[in-house]
Write an enzyme that holds these catalytic residues in place. Sequence first.
Site, mmCIF file in Angstrom:
data_model
loop_
_atom_site.group_PDB
_atom_site.id
_atom_site.type_symbol
_atom_site.label_atom_id
_atom_site.label_comp_id
_atom_site.label_asym_id
_atom_site.label_seq_id
_atom_site.Cartn_x
_atom_site.Cartn_y
_atom_site.Cartn_z
ATOM 1 N N ASP A 98 0.696 -1.289 -0.223
ATOM 2 C CA ASP A 98 0.020 -0.377 -0.402
ATOM 3 C C ASP A 98 0.820 1.309 0.272
ATOM 4 O OD1 ASP A 98 -2.681 1.705 0.799
ATOM 5 O OD2 ASP A 98 -1.880 1.931 2.135
ATOM 6 N N ASP A 115 -0.110 5.315 1.054
ATOM 7 C CA ASP A 115 -0.169 5.928 2.081
ATOM 8 C C ASP A 115 -0.688 5.198 3.204
ATOM 9 O OD1 ASP A 115 -1.240 9.040 1.087
ATOM 10 O OD2 ASP A 115 -2.128 6.983 -0.772
ATOM 11 N N ASP A 165 -1.365 -0.926 5.754
ATOM 12 C CA ASP A 165 -1.654 -0.294 7.765
ATOM 13 C C ASP A 165 -3.422 -0.326 7.827
ATOM 14 O OD1 ASP A 165 -2.442 3.151 7.150
ATOM 15 O OD2 ASP A 165 -2.374 2.131 4.762
#
Length: 213
Positions: free
Chosen positions: A8, A10, A170
Amino acid sequence: MPSAYVFDLDGTLIDSLPDIADALDELILSEGHEALGMERISKMIGHGVEKLVQRGFAARDVSLADGGLSAMTDRFRAIYEPRAAHLTTLFPHVKETVEAIATRGIRMAVCTNKPAGVSRDILGKLGLDPYIPVVVGGDFGGPRKPAPNMVLEVARQLGIEPASGLFVGDSGADVGAARAAGMPVVVVPYGYTAVPPGELGADKVIADFRDLI
């Protein structure tokens, strides 16, 4: 070692919150509402830019209908994208870990709900683009995370079976997408999630980005 790493963007590779928050607050202020600030906006990131804009205005008790949401999303992009790497930085140990993975000949990709073009721009400005040739963004044409489609597209472009790769994220959207695609998933201990990392349902929460190698 996995056959490939799928990251991922961001909240995993990059700390983009300052630029995202600046742009969203500028948009909200331009509509006559009070700014939200980085702490509140950090909990709104995930599921794509439309959701971010929708959540931002909802926090100011403004409900955006379809046409209004589309217009505000376009305005957000116009503010954010030209300066998407102005304040954005890599999280600690990302660069050295990515370089170490590359020396082992293991391929890497980014799978993000952010559009691919601006994602590539950010990777380039932060020096990661030589190591990460595959970027699948939220504008790829299919359902976004947490649906499995983007992860499956990354696996196709990398030429791997999903089960042999490792997704690093995240958020719940990352874990959901990886699980649905049949790819093992770990999460970082930082990031932009209102849910504690240990409760996201990943195979493991890594203590440090270097733990990937």
